[in-house]
Design an enzyme around this catalytic site. Structure first.
Site, PDB file in Angstrom:
ATOM      1  N   GLU A   1       0.800  -1.226   0.000  1.00 31.33           N
ATOM      2  CA  GLU A   1       0.000   0.000   0.000  1.00 31.33           C
ATOM      3  C   GLU A   1       0.834   1.277   0.000  1.00 31.33           C
ATOM      4  OE1 GLU A   1      -2.906  -0.101   3.152  1.00 31.33           O
ATOM      5  OE2 GLU A   1      -3.949  -1.800   2.260  1.00 31.33           O
TER       6      GLU A   1
ATOM      7  N   GLU B   1      -5.297  -8.649   0.951  1.00 34.55           N
ATOM      8  CA  GLU B   1      -5.960  -8.298   2.217  1.00 34.55           C
ATOM      9  C   GLU B   1      -7.434  -8.030   1.945  1.00 34.55           C
ATOM     10  OE1 GLU B   1      -4.376  -5.032   4.540  1.00 34.55           O
ATOM     11  OE2 GLU B   1      -2.325  -5.701   4.186  1.00 34.55           O
TER      12      GLU B   1
HETATM   13  C1  FCB Z   1      -4.404  -2.003   5.534  1.00 34.92           C
HETATM   14  C2  FCB Z   1      -3.030  -2.362   6.030  1.00 34.92           C
HETATM   15  C3  FCB Z   1      -3.012  -3.396   7.115  1.00 34.92           C
HETATM   16  C4  FCB Z   1      -4.166  -3.259   8.074  1.00 34.92           C
HETATM   17  C5  FCB Z   1      -5.466  -3.121   7.344  1.00 34.92           C
HETATM   18  C6  FCB Z   1      -6.680  -3.020   8.217  1.00 34.92           C
HETATM   19  O1  FCB Z   1      -4.397  -0.694   5.065  1.00 34.92           O
HETATM   20  O2  FCB Z   1      -2.235  -2.830   4.962  1.00 34.92           O
HETATM   21  O3  FCB Z   1      -1.760  -3.331   7.736  1.00 34.92           O
HETATM   22  O4  FCB Z   1      -3.938  -2.236   8.942  1.00 34.92           O
HETATM   23  O5  FCB Z   1      -5.423  -2.013   6.494  1.00 34.92           O
END
Ligand code: FCB
Length: 453
Positions: A168, A350
């Site tokens: 990110e 994620e």
């Molecule tokens: C993302 C991050 C991760 C976590 C989630 C909820 O932005 O990559 O580390 O904090 O959000």
């Protein structure tokens, strides 16, 4: 919903994701240097309740038990990140072998349990020494990242087949360098733009290094992406949604896949121009083996007087982060990324949700909202695959409740509850749902780890 009769591709990987600073603890152990997050947490008022990544989940010591939990869950793959200050405590110079030893042990433990390691090289814990020397707004930090990458891949590349360079970069650049809400806590838009460019540049350089050391490795980068919906059919709302898409999504997708920054973001192009040297965009756009997509919500955007305005859809469900639950946003996003950028493969690296979990009188944690969230988003991935998106795996965020950055320990994203006073792990109902779901999917044996070059 997919089941045995309508299944995901046979080689689809079911995973869970974590990050070093959020779970490891042991911040002073085995020669680890200070990271920008240690410094940020120690600065009063920056992190809720004055929390820090010590001791987090103490994964540094408890990883064998946690890998057993992963085995019980039936995971194919585990995404973790490597803490740069464990490997190069002073940012540049000597490599700390004791830091590498930890990840060596972790990778062996995963492989012994038939779990594929997905290693992220940078999940925001820059060595503080590099921040002091100029940080990501300085090109020298990109050079330091390559030295660190070289050390890690030489040690682990005989066993790790999947590498994610960065996590990110938008979040790290903007929330950390312009909004000041994450480490290193800077508040300059120009710093954010420069940091983003150097993160992308270092990604391109790292891809070359990883491929040179382990030619068979799969290399990608993880972006936080969210589909941007106009609040209405009005042309001004559509233009506002496109601008938000440009700032969050295309600012990273275009250089990675097209070798250009999006031309419509004029002010930002002016800001980045001084940092772009000849050849940078060729480096950044080196073909990727996969794109990692982190997704939690969508954007709904209208045209406000001072620029795009994010709308809150009152009738929708929202998580404990205030994020709208809108699974079709993930489907649309995967479809759109495939249509516009044609990545060779995509991993959802994620996806998950925070809810205010409590341990019941029965000692268990009942989290039907999280189960519904995960289930509906897996179904969205399935729809996207049906329309041609080359999605090869899904990683739930997160395996464990953990240190949620500026929110400290107040937000629980895990499918395993962590009782922080004792560090006891309690699998939540969503863990058992995910276990049963993974178990219902047909599998094929996975290829064995690659040999070092
Ligand atoms: C993302 C991050 C991760 C976590 C989630 C909820 O932005 O990559 O580390 O904090 O959000």
């Amino acid at each position: 919903m997919p089941n045995q009769n309508s299944s995901f591709p046979l080689d689809f990987l079911w995973g869970a994701a974590t990050a070093s600073y959020q779970i490891e603890g042991a911040v002073h152990e085995d020669g680890r240097g200070e990271s920008v997050w240690d410094r940020f947490c120690a600065t009063p008022g920056k992190v809720r309740n004055g929390d820090s990544g010590e001791p987090a989940c103490d994964f540094y010591h408890r990883y064998p038990d946690d890998v057993s939990l992963m085995r019980d869950l039936g995971l194919d793959a585990f995404r973790f990140s490597i803490a740069w200050p464990r490997i190069v405590p002073s940012g540049r110079g000597p490599i700390n072998q004791a830091g590498l030893d930890f990840y060596d042990r972790l990778v062996d433990e995963l492989l012994a349990h038939d779990i594929e390691p997905f290693a992220t090289l940078f999940h925001w814990d820059t060595p503080q020494a590099l921040e002091d020397a100029g940080g990501w707004p300085s090109r020298a930090t990109a050079e330091a990242f390559v030295e660190y990458t070289d050390a890690v891949v030489r040690r682990l590349g005989d066993r790790v087949q999947h590498w994610i360079t960065h996590n990110e970069p938008w979040v790290h650049a903007w929330i950390g360098h312009s909004w000041g809400q994450h480490a290193p806590g800077r508040t300059s838009e120009a710093d954010a733009v420069a940091a983003a460019h150097h993160l992308l540049l270092s990604h391109g350089w790292a891809v070359d290094v990883i491929r040179a050391i382990t030619p068979g490795a799969q290399v990608g980068i993880t972006l936080n992406l969210a589909h941007s919906y106009p609040a209405s059919d009005l042309p001004e709302d559509e233009a506002a949604a496109w601008k938000v898409d440009g700032e969050g999504n295309r600012w990273f997708l275009d250089p990675l896949f097209r070798g250009t920054y999006p031309a419509d973001l004029l002010e930002r192009n002016e800001l980045v121009a001084p940092f772009v040297q000849d050849g940078d965009l060729d480096t950044i756009s080196a073909p990727l083996d996969f794109l990692g997509v982190n997704n939690y919500f969508r954007f709904v955007v209208s045209a406000g007087a001072d620029g795009p305005r994010m709308e809150r859809v009152a009738e929708s469900q929202h998580t404990d982060m205030g994020w709208e639950v809108y699974p079709d946003g993930l489907h649309k996003l995967l479809f759109r990324v495939t249509r516009d950028y044609a990545p060779r493969a995509i991993y959802v690296t994620e996806n998950g949700a925070a809810f205010g979990d409590v341990r019941g009188h029965d000692g268990q944690v009942h989290d039907p909202e999280r189960t519904a969230y995960i289930q509906s988003h897996i179904a969205a991935v399935y729809r996207a695959i049906g329309e041609g998106a080359p999605v090869k795996g899904y990683f739930v965020w997160s395996l464990l409740d953990n240190f949620e950055w500026a929110y400290g320990y107040s937000k629980r994203f895990g499918i395993v509850y962590v009782d922080y006073p004792t560090l006891e792990r309690v699998p939540k109902d969503s863990f058992y749902w995910y276990r049963d779901f993974i178990g219902s999917q047909p599998r094929v044996p996975r290829p064995s780890p690659i040999a070092a070059a």
